[in-house]
Scaffold this motif. Structure first.
Motif, PDB file in Angstrom:
ATOM      1  N   PHE A   9       4.020   3.616   3.781  1.00 20.37           N
ATOM      2  CA  PHE A   9       5.330   3.605   4.434  1.00 20.37           C
ATOM      3  C   PHE A   9       6.348   4.414   3.631  1.00 20.37           C
ATOM      4  O   PHE A   9       7.029   5.302   4.155  1.00 20.37           O
ATOM      5  N   PHE A  10       6.449   4.117   2.343  1.00 20.68           N
ATOM      6  CA  PHE A  10       7.411   4.845   1.517  1.00 20.68           C
ATOM      7  C   PHE A  10       6.968   6.289   1.294  1.00 20.68           C
ATOM      8  O   PHE A  10       7.799   7.182   1.100  1.00 20.68           O
ATOM      9  N   ARG A  61      -6.213   8.203   8.631  1.00 17.19           N
ATOM     10  CA  ARG A  61      -5.592   9.471   8.224  1.00 17.19           C
ATOM     11  C   ARG A  61      -4.068   9.419   8.297  1.00 17.19           C
ATOM     12  O   ARG A  61      -3.379  10.236   7.667  1.00 17.19           O
ATOM     13  N   LEU A  62      -3.524   8.470   9.053  1.00 14.46           N
ATOM     14  CA  LEU A  62      -2.082   8.259   9.011  1.00 14.46           C
ATOM     15  C   LEU A  62      -1.645   7.905   7.586  1.00 14.46           C
ATOM     16  O   LEU A  62      -0.614   8.368   7.094  1.00 14.46           O
ATOM     17  N   TYR A  63      -2.457   7.064   6.955  1.00 19.74           N
ATOM     18  CA  TYR A  63      -2.159   6.648   5.584  1.00 19.74           C
ATOM     19  C   TYR A  63      -2.372   7.800   4.605  1.00 19.74           C
ATOM     20  O   TYR A  63      -1.522   8.074   3.751  1.00 19.74           O
ATOM     21  N   THR A  64      -3.511   8.452   4.721  1.00 18.34           N
ATOM     22  CA  THR A  64      -3.849   9.474   3.726  1.00 18.34           C
ATOM     23  C   THR A  64      -2.919  10.686   3.823  1.00 18.34           C
ATOM     24  O   THR A  64      -2.717  11.393   2.837  1.00 18.34           O
ATOM     25  N   LEU A  77     -10.960   6.472   1.184  1.00 18.94           N
ATOM     26  CA  LEU A  77     -11.898   5.344   1.105  1.00 18.94           C
ATOM     27  C   LEU A  77     -11.160   4.029   0.890  1.00 18.94           C
ATOM     28  O   LEU A  77     -11.501   3.008   1.516  1.00 18.94           O
ATOM     29  N   ILE A  78     -10.150   4.048   0.030  1.00 13.30           N
ATOM     30  CA  ILE A  78      -9.378   2.825  -0.235  1.00 13.30           C
ATOM     31  C   ILE A  78      -8.709   2.335   1.044  1.00 13.30           C
ATOM     32  O   ILE A  78      -8.758   1.139   1.376  1.00 13.30           O
ATOM     33  N   ILE A  79      -8.095   3.251   1.775  1.00 11.85           N
ATOM     34  CA  ILE A  79      -7.399   2.879   3.001  1.00 11.85           C
ATOM     35  C   ILE A  79      -8.386   2.447   4.084  1.00 11.85           C
ATOM     36  O   ILE A  79      -8.118   1.520   4.850  1.00 11.85           O
ATOM     37  N   ALA A  80      -9.536   3.112   4.146  1.00 16.68           N
ATOM     38  CA  ALA A  80     -10.556   2.729   5.130  1.00 16.68           C
ATOM     39  C   ALA A  80     -11.028   1.297   4.876  1.00 16.68           C
ATOM     40  O   ALA A  80     -11.241   0.520   5.816  1.00 16.68           O
TER      41      ALA A  80
END
Length: 419
Positions: free
Chosen positions: A161-162, A273-276, A285-288
């Motif tokens: 988010f940030f 991919r929104l996160y990455t 991998l962490i977000i997945a």
């Protein structure tokens, strides 16, 4: 009067389970999709849905704190017909709800592992695994597991988010044409979004069931203020994270010309991919893992919640002398089995499955909201435990809000009013 930390820790748990239930399809799927398709146009409706539904979820926890019983027993005391209404409407929604969250979880698992398994078969495996895990691990395992998963998700989402706030919103492509919210498709999606924002109102019974189960686990009967602190903690987190997911969708996808896929595996990859895009490809991998964990936590709480709620409902209605654990396990098996059939029938389009589940939840929400209001204002609750005037007024406003939007949806859907 300040809260005692030692006693508060014994009360904490049901609020985390509630948050884990919410932060799944409503947030990861619907809030992200709202931002991706409409930018920040729907932010007001997300805030209003969280605000006006708040009393009815709070009433479930309030009843448990005031009586040390689940609100389902309160339904029974108001009349067996109330339990029948709850039972029949739950039958109408619980299989689509469970099917939707499980199917999304299967997509997340395929994406995480790099598999290409049939998501319907994988969904069946997930449902079977959750049922077995809960049947043998019971509440204590669920409580401990979701506290860990919830922490991972919270940190991941806040970092993303940030991160997107720092990068700024993408520039729309030249050919971008914004979607119209006041068209038929927009209104139907709006109702679907609010249907599970933060989650379905009928799931408010779970708060009281989990609170009672937590009392059994710890041997401590918390005060009302401790139970409400736990609930409010979970509710505030879910409301804030809904805005975070909306922002991720709006900043990264709105105006990009790319729509979220109806294929569960492709959709899962898009969400990760929104996160990455905000954090960096190194974090994929962490977000997945976090995304799958989020959806798995939602699936396991849904299987537990429906199994627990329907098991207790059936016990109160038909089998008062039956064992609680036996009915709980039996209902979990039924929920998992029938939900798998729903997945087989509806899994061709992820968006349609999710919209069906969320819309149905919103249309029946006013009924459950009224039942909770009726119970908490009844003579079952001592005056000192009843809602303060501001909460009572908010509940009345919430009843009007939910009823008006349910009527609007029905009129739009059947063409009574054209948009």
């Amino acid at each position: 009067m300040s809260l005692d930390r030692k006693h508060l820790l014994k009360a904490m748990g049901p609020g985390i389970l509630f948050a884990s239930t919410c932060i799944g399809v409503s947030h990861l799927v619907q809030s992200t999709r709202a931002g991706a398709d409409y930018g920040f146009q729907l932010i007001v409706f997300i805030i209003l849905a969280n605000l006006f539904k708040y009393p009815f979820f709070e009433f479930g926890s309030r009843y448990a704190g005031a009586t040390k019983k689940s609100i389902l027993e309160g339904y029974q005391q108001e009349g067996k017909w109330v339990l029948w209404v709850y039972f029949l409407l739950s039958l109408a929604s619980m299989f689509t709800v469970t099917a939707a969250v499980t199917f999304v979880t299967a997509g997340m698992l395929n994406n995480l592992m790099g598999w290409s398994f049939d998501p319907t078969i994988l969904s069946g495996c997930i449902l079977a695994f959750c049922t077995l895990l809960l049947a043998f691990g019971k509440y204590s395992l669920l409580d401990g597991l979701l506290k860990i998963i919830g922490s991972v998700l919270l940190i991941s989402t806040l970092v993303a988010f940030f991160g997107v706030l720092g990068k700024g919103q993408i520039q729309p492509i030249e050919s971008f044409v914004p979607k119209e919210l006041m068209e038929r498709e927009g209104i139907i999606f709006l109702i679907a979004l609010m249907g599970w924002m933060p989650t379905a109102v009928d799931l408010s019974t779970w708060n009281s069931l989990w609170a009672v189960e937590r009392m059994k686990q710890t041997g401590y009967q918390p005060k009302l203020k401790e139970i409400l602190f736990d609930f409010n903690f979970g509710y505030i987190i879910t409301a804030f994270l809904a805005l975070c997911f909306l922002t991720l969708g709006a900043y990264v996808m709105y105006g990009s010309g790319v729509e979220l896929s109806s294929n569960s595996a492709e959709f899962s990859d898009q969400v990760v991919r929104l996160y990455t895009s905000a954090i960096g490809d190194w974090a994929y991998l962490i977000i997945a893992i976090a995304a799958f964990s989020t959806m798995f936590s939602t699936t396991i709480t849904v299987v537990d919640g429906f199994g627990r709620a329907m098991g207790e409902t059936v016990r109160l209605m038909f089998f008062k002398n039956a064992g609680v654990k036996t009915l709980y396990t039996a209902m979990m098996v039924i929920v998992a089995g029938v939900s798998f059939i729903f997945i087989l029938l509806l899994a061709s389009n992820l968006k349609d499955l999710v919209d069906l589940a969320t819309t149905l939840s919103f249309v029946i929400a006013p009924v459950f909201a009224y039942i909770n209001y009726k119970v908490i204002m009844s003579d079952q609750i001592k005056d000192e435990y009843k809602p303060k005037p501001w909460l009572k007024n908010l509940a009345l406003a919430g009843l009007i809000f939910l009823t008006v939007f349910a009527i609007i949806y029905i009129m739009v859907y059947f063409g009574i009013i054209s948009v």
